[in-house]
Write an enzyme that holds these catalytic residues in place. Structure first.
Site: not given
Ligand SMILES: Cc1cc2nc3c(=O)[nH]c(=O)nc-3n(C[C@H](O)[C@H](O)[C@H](O)COP(=O)(O)O)c2cc1C
Length: 299
Positions: A1, A86, A214
């Site tokens: 991340m 993304c 994540g």
């Protein structure tokens, strides 16, 4: 991340409960092959304890992917992953990351350029979403035909961001497509997994080869453990972990990175005990690591 899982945080997590595989923050291949190289190299800094470690790239120029991947081989990364998921506006505007879902031609060039740079020495994988503004199985089928070592699927569209539930049924369907089209490509499911146990159950239910976690690490630095002690840990132990993170940051980055970036971790470590919120407020007013460690030392 991005701006979270740097070498320092990965080293903390290596000691709490290490995942089977780490990924770097996304690093811009075009930036690495330009005057901005030094800043990008920070994202690719690692130590041996973080291995196996996959470097994640993004960018727009195939040649830079070839050159960068050849460098990643030299740097002894365990693999290279391409970010095609993304949804952040600034990257989508450039035509990068999730925008590639609507540009198969460039996506294919970037994958081929990376495979050329990898030269069969390290595996090449892709991380993506299930579509741009709607579910797009044509995109998934296209990726399954790219001879990838692995495909990580976040079960939302780019437009859906994280506001809609993660679609695990769809990830299961993609795994079944994989069985027909690309049996050699591992399917890794991603989205909203908050514990290793939950991840293992989802992998079992949908026949997946792996699970990526994540944000779960924000709620529990032991998220990769089968039996996390986090909720049982006392205030001193939690503060001790934060101090370790801050000291590693000082050692690794010195003045190279703004210590304000450490404040976002206050929510991770300083939580679930009496006085946590007041302590976090005091930390938010700090301007450097010495001040932060001073406050934590007296807490
Ligand atoms: C602060 C932040 C930074 C992220 N940076 C990246 C990144 O650099 N590369 C990437 O593939 N995904 C990135 N993601 C997306 C996550 O990897 C993941 O796909 C998404 O958050 C859903 O999974 P989760 O619910 O387990 O977090 C980021 C997410 C957050 C919240």
């Amino acid at each position: 991340m991005d701006d979270v899982t740097d070498t320092v945080f990965r080293r903390v997590i290596s000691k709490t409960a290490k995942p089977d595989l780490f990924f770097t923050e996304f690093a811009n291949a075009d930036g690495l092959q330009s005057a901005g190289r030094e800043a990008v190299l920070q994202k690719l800094t690692f130590t041996e304890v973080e291995k196996p470690l996959i470097a994640q790239l993004w960018g727009m120029k195939p040649d830079n992917y070839t050159k960068t991947t050849a460098e990643l081989v030299e740097m002894r990364f365990s693999g290279v992953d391409l970010n095609m998921g993304c949804p952040v506006r600034n990257v989508v505007k450039l035509g990068a990351c999730s925008a590639l879902i609507n540009n198969h031609e460039l996506a294919e060039s970037l994958i081929k350029a990376t495979q050329k740079g990898a030269d069969d020495k390290i595996p090449v994988s892709v991380k993506t979403r299930v579509g741009f503004d709607k579910v797009d199985m044509g995109w998934i089928e296209f990726l399954l035909r790219q001879n990838l070592a692995a495909l990580t699927i976040h079960g939302r569209t780019a437009k859906g961001q994280s506001k809609v539930p993660n679609d695990w049924e769809l990830i299961g369907k993609i795994r079944r497509m994989r069985d027909d089209i690309a049996p050699g490509t591992m399917i890794i499911g991603n989205g909203d997994v908050m514990s290793r146990k939950q991840g293992e159950e989802l992998a079992q239910e949908h026949g997946l080869d792996g699970i990526m976690i994540g944000r779960g690490v924000f709620q529990d630095p032991y998220v990769f453990s089968g039996d996390s002690p986090w909720k049982r840990m006392n205030t001193k132990e939690k503060i001790g972990l934060y101090k370790r993170h801050i000291k590693l940051f000082e050692q690794e980055w010195g003045h190279k990175k703004n210590p304000a970036g450490l404040k976002k971790f206050a929510k991770v470590y300083i939580s679930g005990f009496d006085g946590a919120s007041e302590l976090r407020s005091r930390l938010m007013r700090c301007t450097d690591t010495v001040e932060m460690l001073g406050i934590l030392g007296k807490a």
